[in-house]
Design an enzyme around this catalytic site. Structure first.
Site, short mmCIF file in Angstrom:
data_model
loop_
_atom_site.label_atom_id
_atom_site.label_comp_id
_atom_site.label_asym_id
_atom_site.label_seq_id
_atom_site.Cartn_x
_atom_site.Cartn_y
_atom_site.Cartn_z
N ASP A 32 0.88 -1.26 -0.04
CA ASP A 32 -0.13 0.01 -0.08
C ASP A 32 0.83 1.42 0.01
O ASP A 32 0.48 2.30 0.72
CB ASP A 32 -0.87 0.01 1.15
CG ASP A 32 -1.95 -1.01 1.24
OD1 ASP A 32 -1.93 -1.93 0.49
OD2 ASP A 32 -2.84 -1.17 2.08
N LYS A 117 -6.83 -4.91 -3.35
CA LYS A 117 -7.73 -5.41 -2.32
C LYS A 117 -8.83 -4.48 -1.89
O LYS A 117 -8.67 -3.11 -2.11
CB LYS A 117 -6.85 -5.96 -1.08
CG LYS A 117 -6.24 -4.70 -0.54
CD LYS A 117 -5.30 -5.44 0.63
CE LYS A 117 -4.07 -4.29 1.11
NZ LYS A 117 -4.85 -3.25 1.99
N CYS A 165 -1.96 -2.57 7.54
CA CYS A 165 -1.78 -3.45 6.43
C CYS A 165 -0.40 -4.18 6.33
O CYS A 165 -0.28 -5.61 5.96
CB CYS A 165 -2.05 -2.93 4.83
SG CYS A 165 -4.02 -2.22 4.95
C1 VGL Z 1 -4.72 0.75 5.70
C2 VGL Z 1 -6.08 1.81 7.10
C3 VGL Z 1 -6.98 1.64 6.13
C4 VGL Z 1 -3.21 0.29 5.49
C5 VGL Z 1 -5.59 0.36 4.93
O1 VGL Z 1 -2.94 0.29 4.34
O2 VGL Z 1 -2.27 0.17 6.43
N1 VGL Z 1 -4.89 1.38 6.82
N2 VGL Z 1 -6.67 0.86 5.02
#
Ligand code: VGL
Ligand code: ZN
Length: 219
Positions: A32, A117, A165
């Site tokens: 991410d 995702k 994540c």
């Molecule tokens: C994430 C919060 C919400 C991450 C993703 O990538 O850590 N954190 N969605």
């Protein structure tokens, strides 16, 4: 300190000379590393998030030089999902499909598969699985299959965010039988509550994730 910190974890091979940690059965998993998390203007901006990009790019070069696969995960939400506070969840709107915030950081070298995702409103944090918003049941992403197809048995994980994540992906990696290391210099925490990032490191270490490098500075 917990016992986990002293244990070498499942991936002792990843410690030591960074140029020796990759090989054809290793995959570098970049979690991410997207504008909404990495850019200071992002809607869920992680402090210091952008600073890891050069380190991640250096890892990508090391990985590719040895035949290791590089795989990227991408939070990829619809405009409405129970993941968002506006729809009953806890997060500001972020990483909405086809928007700037969902794009991978512009300076990041993209040299491998991208696994998305949350595309259908699923919740969850791991690159390996999501939760169906209706039944709450886990649904696998393509990550495990993508890694297996590439011959990976060992993982080096980095990216954003440590306490969500990155943690969930590394824990699932161990659970699925991968020897799993996390690069401490190339992760950053959301720290919704102070200490969340450190608690995540503890949880990973206890679960058998090998933590490599120094702890991120609290910038
Ligand atoms: C994430 C919060 C919400 C991450 C993703 O990538 O850590 N954190 N969605
Ligand atoms: Zn998200």
């Amino acid at each position: 300190m917990t016992r986990g910190w002293r244990s070498p974890g499942s991936a002792p091979w990843a410690a030591g000379d960074p140029d020796k940690r990759y090989g054809p059965d290793v995959a570098l998993v970049i979690v991410d590393l997207q504008n909404d998390f990495a850019d200071p203007a992002g809607s869920l901006s992680v402090s210091g998030g952008a600073t890891i990009v050069p380190l991640v790019n250096a890892e990508i070069e090391r990985a590719l030089a040895t035949g290791a696969a590089v795989v990227y995960t991408q939070d990829w939400h619809p405009a409405h999902t129970p993941h968002f506070a506006q729809d009953g969840g806890i997060w500001p709107v972020h990483c909405v499909q086809e928007t700037w915030g969902a794009e991978l950081a512009p300076e990041l070298a993209v040299c491998g598969s991208i696994v998305r995702k949350g595309s259908h409103g699923e919740d969850g944090y791991s690159g390996f699985s999501m939760r169906n918003p209706a039944g709450g049941l886990p649904v696998p992403t393509e990550l495990d299959e993508t890694l297996a197809r590439g011959g990976a048995r060992r993982l080096v994980v980095c990216g954003l965010a440590t306490d969500y994540c990155v943690k969930a992906t590394a824990l699932d990696g161990v659970r699925l039988g991968y020897e799993t290391a996390v690069l401490l210099d190339a992760i950053r925490a959301v720290d919704l509550e102070p200490g969340d990032g450190n608690a995540a490191l503890e949880a990973m270490a206890v679960a058998g994730v090998t933590l490599i490098g120094s702890r991120p500075s609290p910038d």
